[in-house]
Scaffold this motif. Structure first.
Motif, PDB file in Angstrom:
ATOM      1  N   ILE A  46       0.765  -1.196   0.006  1.00 36.69           N
ATOM      2  CA  ILE A  46      -0.041  -0.068  -0.146  1.00 36.69           C
ATOM      3  C   ILE A  46       0.784   1.096   0.067  1.00 36.69           C
ATOM      4  N   SER A  47       0.530   2.104  -0.754  1.00 34.75           N
ATOM      5  CA  SER A  47       1.225   3.510  -0.743  1.00 34.75           C
ATOM      6  C   SER A  47       1.094   4.309   0.078  1.00 34.75           C
ATOM      7  N   ALA A  48       1.877   5.219   0.510  1.00 32.33           N
ATOM      8  CA  ALA A  48       1.617   6.313   1.756  1.00 32.33           C
ATOM      9  C   ALA A  48       0.265   7.171   1.630  1.00 32.33           C
ATOM     10  N   GLU A  49       0.102   7.522   0.236  1.00 28.23           N
ATOM     11  CA  GLU A  49      -1.346   7.894   0.006  1.00 28.23           C
ATOM     12  C   GLU A  49      -2.534   7.328   0.406  1.00 28.23           C
ATOM     13  N   ALA A  50      -2.457   6.151   0.044  1.00 30.21           N
ATOM     14  CA  ALA A  50      -3.469   5.187   0.338  1.00 30.21           C
ATOM     15  C   ALA A  50      -3.833   4.943   1.807  1.00 30.21           C
ATOM     16  N   LEU A  51      -2.510   4.812   2.451  1.00 27.12           N
ATOM     17  CA  LEU A  51      -2.416   4.536   3.786  1.00 27.12           C
ATOM     18  C   LEU A  51      -2.953   5.369   4.536  1.00 27.12           C
TER      19      LEU A  51
END
Length: 223
Positions: free
Chosen positions: A181-186
């Motif tokens: 998972i990307s930082a943005e999605a997290l």
């Protein structure tokens, strides 16, 4: 599992918190051996030797305790550790015999690197099995080398050593390889979870609001 380490144990005759403190001050460890329908056997173990034996033997360390001239195989069941000083305060053992089958939880070690952009989740850190008391596996090794997204390793997929029987559900999920998972999605997931929980954060103060606050403070001082 290697041969059980032999440790000379003293019979414990004094009990209570004061006696336990005196034992620990002498770099010794109070312990008790349960099992086989016998009365518990209270003993005192040498501190450093016992600590090293438990560290070497792992979660299910098997020791050969010499008590009153006789040897007793003892399987480690519970180790109490001081949370501040990180020293062993007490050990509970279960008496076992050679050839006897025992139920234990064996740790799982995940090794290897999965495919790029994946996240390896260890869903269960131990696996319940039955094994002969003197042949308990120290751990089970699970390789995820090159594993792709969607890979799932179940309990039935593990290669258990001869004489070890799986007791856990064979479809128990051990390792799950998912999309990283990307930082943005997290951050988006966190915000959504906070919103569902009714958590609200104060909006950041703008420059205009800050200036207005400063002007009000100056007006108050002039009065």
């Amino acid at each position: 599992m290697s041969a059980p380490e032999k440790i000379a144990a003293e019979a414990r005759t004094e009990f209570g918190k004061g006696a336990a403190r005196r034992i620990r001050r002498e770099d010794k460890i109070p312990a008790v051996i349960y099992g086989h329908g016998n009365d518990p056997i209270h003993v005192i173990l040498p501190g450093h030797q016992t600590m090293m034996a438990l560290k070497h033997g792992g979660a299910n360390a098997l020791l050969a305790l010499e008590v009153d001239g006789s040897e007793q195989l003892a399987l480690t069941k519970d180790v109490q550790i001081d949370p501040i000083r990180r020293v062993i305060e007490h050990v509970d053992f279960v008496a076992v015999r050679r050839g006897e089958k025992v139920t234990v939880d064996v740790p799982i070690h995940v090794i290897g690197d999965a495919a790029p952009d994946t996240l390896v989740v260890n869903e269960n850190a131990v696996l319940s099995v039955e094994a002969e008391a003197t042949h308990i596996p120290e751990f089970f090794e699970v390789s995820v080398e090159g594993a792709a997204i969607g890979t799932q390793i179940l309990a039935k997929d593990l290669d258990l050593p001869s004489g070890t029987t799986l007791l856990a559900d064979e479809d128990l999920l051990i390792v799950n390889v998912t999309q990283q998972i990307s930082a943005e999605a997290l951050e988006a997931e966190l915000e959504e979870a906070e919103a569902d929980a009714g958590i609200e954060h104060d909006a950041p103060q703008s420059d205009d609001d800050a200036a207005s606050g400063d002007d009000a403070a100056e007006g108050s001082d002039s009065e």
